[in-house]
Design an enzyme around this catalytic site. Sequence first.
Site, PDB file in Angstrom:
ATOM      1  N   TYR A 298     -11.990   0.985   0.785  1.00  0.00           N
ATOM      2  CA  TYR A 298     -11.582   1.971   1.785  1.00  0.00           C
ATOM      3  C   TYR A 298     -12.836   2.585   2.365  1.00  0.00           C
ATOM      4  O   TYR A 298     -13.628   3.201   1.643  1.00  0.00           O
ATOM      5  CB  TYR A 298     -10.690   3.026   1.138  1.00  0.00           C
ATOM      6  CG  TYR A 298     -10.032   3.978   2.122  1.00  0.00           C
ATOM      7  CD1 TYR A 298      -9.703   3.587   3.411  1.00  0.00           C
ATOM      8  CD2 TYR A 298      -9.708   5.288   1.746  1.00  0.00           C
ATOM      9  CE1 TYR A 298      -9.090   4.445   4.299  1.00  0.00           C
ATOM     10  CE2 TYR A 298      -9.080   6.162   2.626  1.00  0.00           C
ATOM     11  CZ  TYR A 298      -8.781   5.737   3.904  1.00  0.00           C
ATOM     12  OH  TYR A 298      -8.162   6.598   4.784  1.00  0.00           O
TER      13      TYR A 298
ATOM     14  N   HIS B 118       1.653   5.004  -2.725  1.00  0.00           N
ATOM     15  CA  HIS B 118       1.093   5.839  -3.789  1.00  0.00           C
ATOM     16  C   HIS B 118       2.216   6.612  -4.476  1.00  0.00           C
ATOM     17  O   HIS B 118       3.346   6.669  -3.976  1.00  0.00           O
ATOM     18  CB  HIS B 118       0.093   6.859  -3.222  1.00  0.00           C
ATOM     19  CG  HIS B 118      -0.885   6.302  -2.246  1.00  0.00           C
ATOM     20  ND1 HIS B 118      -2.042   5.667  -2.628  1.00  0.00           N
ATOM     21  CD2 HIS B 118      -0.890   6.297  -0.884  1.00  0.00           C
ATOM     22  CE1 HIS B 118      -2.727   5.288  -1.556  1.00  0.00           C
ATOM     23  NE2 HIS B 118      -2.041   5.664  -0.496  1.00  0.00           N
TER      24      HIS B 118
ATOM     25  N   HIS C 214       0.846  -1.202   0.000  1.00  0.00           N
ATOM     26  CA  HIS C 214       0.000   0.000   0.000  1.00  0.00           C
ATOM     27  C   HIS C 214       0.878   1.248   0.000  1.00  0.00           C
ATOM     28  O   HIS C 214       1.349   1.710   1.043  1.00  0.00           O
ATOM     29  CB  HIS C 214      -0.933   0.024   1.208  1.00  0.00           C
ATOM     30  CG  HIS C 214      -2.005   1.059   1.084  1.00  0.00           C
ATOM     31  ND1 HIS C 214      -3.253   0.785   0.564  1.00  0.00           N
ATOM     32  CD2 HIS C 214      -2.021   2.382   1.385  1.00  0.00           C
ATOM     33  CE1 HIS C 214      -3.991   1.880   0.563  1.00  0.00           C
ATOM     34  NE2 HIS C 214      -3.264   2.870   1.050  1.00  0.00           N
TER      35      HIS C 214
ATOM     36  N   TYR D 110      -7.797  17.537  -2.689  1.00  0.00           N
ATOM     37  CA  TYR D 110      -6.579  18.092  -2.113  1.00  0.00           C
ATOM     38  C   TYR D 110      -5.522  18.193  -3.195  1.00  0.00           C
ATOM     39  O   TYR D 110      -5.586  17.505  -4.223  1.00  0.00           O
ATOM     40  CB  TYR D 110      -6.060  17.219  -0.965  1.00  0.00           C
ATOM     41  CG  TYR D 110      -5.702  15.802  -1.389  1.00  0.00           C
ATOM     42  CD1 TYR D 110      -4.421  15.482  -1.844  1.00  0.00           C
ATOM     43  CD2 TYR D 110      -6.644  14.785  -1.339  1.00  0.00           C
ATOM     44  CE1 TYR D 110      -4.094  14.189  -2.245  1.00  0.00           C
ATOM     45  CE2 TYR D 110      -6.331  13.483  -1.729  1.00  0.00           C
ATOM     46  CZ  TYR D 110      -5.057  13.198  -2.183  1.00  0.00           C
ATOM     47  OH  TYR D 110      -4.735  11.925  -2.579  1.00  0.00           O
TER      48      TYR D 110
ATOM     49  N   ASP E 169       1.965   3.120   3.149  1.00  0.00           N
ATOM     50  CA  ASP E 169       1.080   4.237   2.796  1.00  0.00           C
ATOM     51  C   ASP E 169       1.864   5.477   2.350  1.00  0.00           C
ATOM     52  O   ASP E 169       1.308   6.566   2.264  1.00  0.00           O
ATOM     53  CB  ASP E 169       0.133   4.607   3.940  1.00  0.00           C
ATOM     54  CG  ASP E 169      -1.008   5.519   3.493  1.00  0.00           C
ATOM     55  OD1 ASP E 169      -1.503   5.341   2.366  1.00  0.00           O
ATOM     56  OD2 ASP E 169      -1.395   6.437   4.259  1.00  0.00           O
TER      57      ASP E 169
ATOM     58  N   ASN F  77      -2.927  13.361   3.257  1.00  0.00           N
ATOM     59  CA  ASN F  77      -3.984  13.913   4.110  1.00  0.00           C
ATOM     60  C   ASN F  77      -3.779  13.715   5.600  1.00  0.00           C
ATOM     61  O   ASN F  77      -4.741  13.596   6.357  1.00  0.00           O
ATOM     62  CB  ASN F  77      -5.352  13.339   3.708  1.00  0.00           C
ATOM     63  CG  ASN F  77      -5.861  13.913   2.412  1.00  0.00           C
ATOM     64  OD1 ASN F  77      -6.032  15.119   2.271  1.00  0.00           O
ATOM     65  ND2 ASN F  77      -6.068  13.033   1.439  1.00  0.00           N
TER      66      ASN F  77
ATOM     67  N   THR G  33      -6.187   9.405  -4.834  1.00  0.00           N
ATOM     68  CA  THR G  33      -7.428  10.093  -5.197  1.00  0.00           C
ATOM     69  C   THR G  33      -7.170  11.434  -5.870  1.00  0.00           C
ATOM     70  O   THR G  33      -8.006  11.901  -6.644  1.00  0.00           O
ATOM     71  CB  THR G  33      -8.320  10.300  -3.960  1.00  0.00           C
ATOM     72  OG1 THR G  33      -7.611  11.039  -2.966  1.00  0.00           O
ATOM     73  CG2 THR G  33      -8.756   8.967  -3.373  1.00  0.00           C
TER      74      THR G  33
END
Length: 306
Positions: A159, A35, A33, A51, A258, A263, A79
């Site tokens: 999620y 990004h 996980h 964002y 992550d 955020n 996202t």
Amino acid sequence: MHMLSPKTPGWLDWYQDPSSPELRLPAGTVDTHCHVFGPQAEFGFAPERKYTPCDGGKDDLFALRDHLGIARNVIVQATCHGADNSAMVDAVRAAGGRARGIATVRPDIGEAELRELDAAGVRGVRFNFVRRLVDASPKEALRTIARKIAPLGWHIVLYFESADLPELADFFGSLPAPLVVDHMGRPDVTQPVDGPEFGGFLRFVERHDVWVKVTCPERLSVTGPAALDGERHAYTDVVPFGRRVVEEFPDRVLWGTDWPHPNLTDHMPDDGLLVDHVRHVAVTEDQRRRLLVANPMRLYWPGDDA
């Protein structure tokens, strides 16, 4: 060249100088996980995003991978990029077989585009039900996507907030593809680990053969990153939840960093410390081997024993 937008006010940039973990990760460890953000000048952000992050591109991700002793990555579409998977796919391709991708797609996606994503290394789609990140998650549209990806053998990454699971569980269970849940379903760690909320989540996992990512203690913790007695033992209030999942579902748990930690508003975690957190939730070598190597390899590189 894209018109560059300023970062969201108060945005916390990822930790530039992560420590070296004390835990020596087993050979073949997979970060399932993470990004990539842009870089914005090359891969613009979606107009509908909630964002605007800092840049966190593939070169930075791969540098962290090597620093921590990770072998492979699963790169989850951020996202901020919406359904334009270009940055994620570029990173997966650049990894030379050492990465897989999780995409965001729209219901009208065609078979040719899906097969192109599959050839690039994408192995699933993400459905986001966190209201602060998406405007809506219409169930029929998501059902359409699920039907289209099922023939490829892809899975669905979910999620959601723990409080919303009761109203979503039947829908999730009806989807025609394997399910992977982010961040243990975001439990409220101020509640008992054997209480009704987390118990309901565990029953959901058992009933539907769900995979669970034991990830993001920094998002779930109330006590925060403070170490105990100078040891690298942080996010202690999250440990019982992660340990319970690892013990109950040893062959269906996954781990990830992550990075670059989108955020977050309280603090930015040290990724070396996040690696050391693993030894508190997976306390035996066998548990760690399954969590970090055997399980993700079976899900993302089946048949590859390298």
